[in-house]
Design a protein around this motif. Structure first.
Motif, PDB file in Angstrom:
ATOM      1  N   VAL A 265       0.851  -1.198   0.000  1.00 19.38           N
ATOM      2  CA  VAL A 265       0.000   0.000   0.000  1.00 19.38           C
ATOM      3  C   VAL A 265       0.878   1.236   0.000  1.00 19.38           C
ATOM      4  O   VAL A 265       1.721   1.409   0.888  1.00 19.38           O
ATOM      5  N   TRP A 272      -8.670  -4.183   5.005  1.00 12.74           N
ATOM      6  CA  TRP A 272      -8.073  -5.215   4.152  1.00 12.74           C
ATOM      7  C   TRP A 272      -8.108  -6.526   4.925  1.00 12.74           C
ATOM      8  O   TRP A 272      -7.568  -6.629   6.020  1.00 12.74           O
ATOM      9  N   ASN A 290       3.906  -1.493   3.970  1.00  9.93           N
ATOM     10  CA  ASN A 290       2.995  -0.355   4.010  1.00  9.93           C
ATOM     11  C   ASN A 290       3.754   0.958   4.059  1.00  9.93           C
ATOM     12  O   ASN A 290       4.561   1.199   4.956  1.00  9.93           O
ATOM     13  N   VAL A 294      -3.467   2.898   6.484  1.00  5.50           N
ATOM     14  CA  VAL A 294      -4.348   1.737   6.542  1.00  5.50           C
ATOM     15  C   VAL A 294      -5.045   1.728   7.903  1.00  5.50           C
ATOM     16  O   VAL A 294      -4.384   1.844   8.947  1.00  5.50           O
ATOM     17  N   TYR A 297      -5.921  -4.039   8.860  1.00  2.82           N
ATOM     18  CA  TYR A 297      -5.320  -5.029   7.959  1.00  2.82           C
ATOM     19  C   TYR A 297      -5.268  -6.346   8.725  1.00  2.82           C
ATOM     20  O   TYR A 297      -4.644  -6.437   9.791  1.00  2.82           O
ATOM     21  N   VAL A 320      -0.680   2.282  10.310  1.00  2.13           N
ATOM     22  CA  VAL A 320      -1.813   1.361  10.320  1.00  2.13           C
ATOM     23  C   VAL A 320      -2.406   1.421  11.725  1.00  2.13           C
ATOM     24  O   VAL A 320      -1.680   1.418  12.722  1.00  2.13           O
TER      25      VAL A 320
END
Length: 434
Positions: A265, A272, A290, A294, A297, A320
């Motif tokens: 990403v 995800w 990454n 995000v 995930y 994330v």
């Protein structure tokens, strides 16, 4: 203008020869139906609003369009392709966009078996388009020849068997995507290039918005020579300028070669979920890397990497909020299990994080660097609110530390349900503030 019953019947008459197909396209027939395999010696461009579909033959097989030495079907605006086999040369585009205008309407593709790249590239002049894909199987393709490649972090990204790329620099340009039932390549017969490649114009400019991306199995490799550090691919890659609300991978994701990331990403993803194994066989191929933003995930299956410098999870940039793995296991020298270089929220591993390598070469932002195969590495600038490993944290290599935190790195709350163990000469279980 309304069509008469006679005109409608004419549009619906199945076509079985090349001459009839060429005539229908030239005359602007809006709905073209083919009932037999047809060999074509040049690309076919569908006019705006034209749909092309196949009808099942007597033996239950869908008809095939075979393009002998050219690209395949060119789309203009508001086109649909359904119930077809499309066979172009592996290194050519089986389906591709050809036209720019402010509103390209909807491209609707469903139930296609494809050899060759499926390419939606949108350029200056296009402000809106919708791409709807359902049950698309691209079993063979080679995307290395195409030079439209995003560049960032010291690398170029090679296009994919499925490429959706909004290159318009105008921030008002938006491409909307919904793609379900996408399968790419075959086990031990991967497509060449990335698998699924979705991008906007970059950090600024036109955007690509994905409401849902749902895949089956994806098998890909870039065939990048060992030692080349400035090209990468991704099995499923959401690049900068692209935002995906939901990504679900229900089949295994496998990459085979050098610098072949499995999931990557650069843009942003809300949720995800991967429900099947994530596997990398080549050097410097990372299970999940990454650079973007995000929210959630989750991998409900093992991540395994086998090549030198092939890490399990790498948080290079961005962040994330919540990330969860079933297990992570790496088998190459320099292959770190988890490496965190930026701030993240919570990370959970249901089972164990295990590495089997020693020190080796690994690709870091376009530069080959020597790294030990740490099980968990928190870099300077890396921060996690919480890390919970319910199993063990284990390294199996000489001069490797199982769990290491550099000065400037921090994990606010660490829980390991099992043991932190390092096997090997001069190996250490845990080091802090190194």
């Amino acid at each position: 203008m309304e069509l008469s019953a006679q005109d409608t019947q004419k549009d619906m008459t199945p076509i079985s020869t090349y001459n009839d197909l060429a005539r229908a396209i030239q005359e602007g027939t809006k709905e073209i139906v083919i009932s037999r395999n047809i060999t074509v010696n040049h690309a076919l461009i569908l006019h705006e609003g034209v749909s092309l579909r196949g009808v099942v033959q007597e033996n239950g097989e869908l008809p095939m369009l075979l393009f002998a030495g050219s690209d395949g079907l060119g789309l203009t605006a508001n086109n649909s392709l359904k119930d077809l086999k499309i066979n172009a040369p592996v290194g050519r585009r089986a389906v591709f966009t050809t036209y720019s205008k402010e509103n390209l309407g909807t491209f609707d593709l469903e139930n296609l078996s494809v050899q060759g790249q499926v390419s939606f590239i949108f350029r200056i002049g296009t402000l809106s388009a919708d791409v709807r894909l359902k049950d698309i199987d691209i079993f063979s393709a080679d995307a290395r020849a195409y030079l439209e490649q995003p560049q960032k972090y010291g690398v170029n990204v090679i296009q994919g068997a499925l490429t959706i790329y909004n290159m318009n620099g105008d921030e008002a340009s938006v491409v909307n995507v919904r793609a379900e039932g996408i399968t790419i390549g075959r086990e031990n017969a991967p497509v060449t290039g990335s698998g699924i490649f979705i991008a906007g114009a970059g950090d600024k400019g036109g955007r690509t918005l994905v409401s849902r991306l749902e895949t089956g199995a994806v098998y890909s490799t870039g065939k990048i020579p060992y030692g080349v550090a400035d090209y990468i691919t991704g099995g499923v890659f959401v690049l900068n300028g692209a935002h995906a609300k939901e990504v679900v991978t229900n089949g295994e994701l496998v990459t085979y070669g050098v610098n072949d990331m499995v999931t990557d990403v650069w843009g942003s993803v809300d949720d995800w979920t991967s429900n099947a194994p994530i596997i990398s066989y080549g050097p410097s191929g990372i299970g999940f890397v990454n650079f973007g933003i995000v929210k959630n995930y989750t991998v409900n299956a093992p991540i395994q990497t086998y090549g030198e410098g092939a890490r399990g999870y790498n948080q290079y940039d961005g962040t994330v909020d919540k990330i969860a793995f079933k297990s992570i296991e790496t088998f190459g020298n320099g292959s770190i299990g988890i490496q965190i270089s930026k701030k993240i929220g919570t990370l959970t591993v249901e089972e164990s994080v295990t590495t089997h390598g020693a020190v080796g070469n690994s690709l870091v932002k376009g530069v080959i660097t020597k790294l030990p195969a740490y099980a968990i590495s928190i870099k300077n600038g890396g921060y996690a609110e919480r890390i919970e490993v319910k199993g063990d944290v284990v390294s199996n290599g000489d001069k490797v530390t199982a769990y290491i935190t550099e000065k400037g790195g921090e994990v606010k709350d660490l829980t390991v349900g099992g043991a932190i163990t390092a096997y090997g000469k001069e190996a250490k279980g845990r080091e802090l503030d190194v």
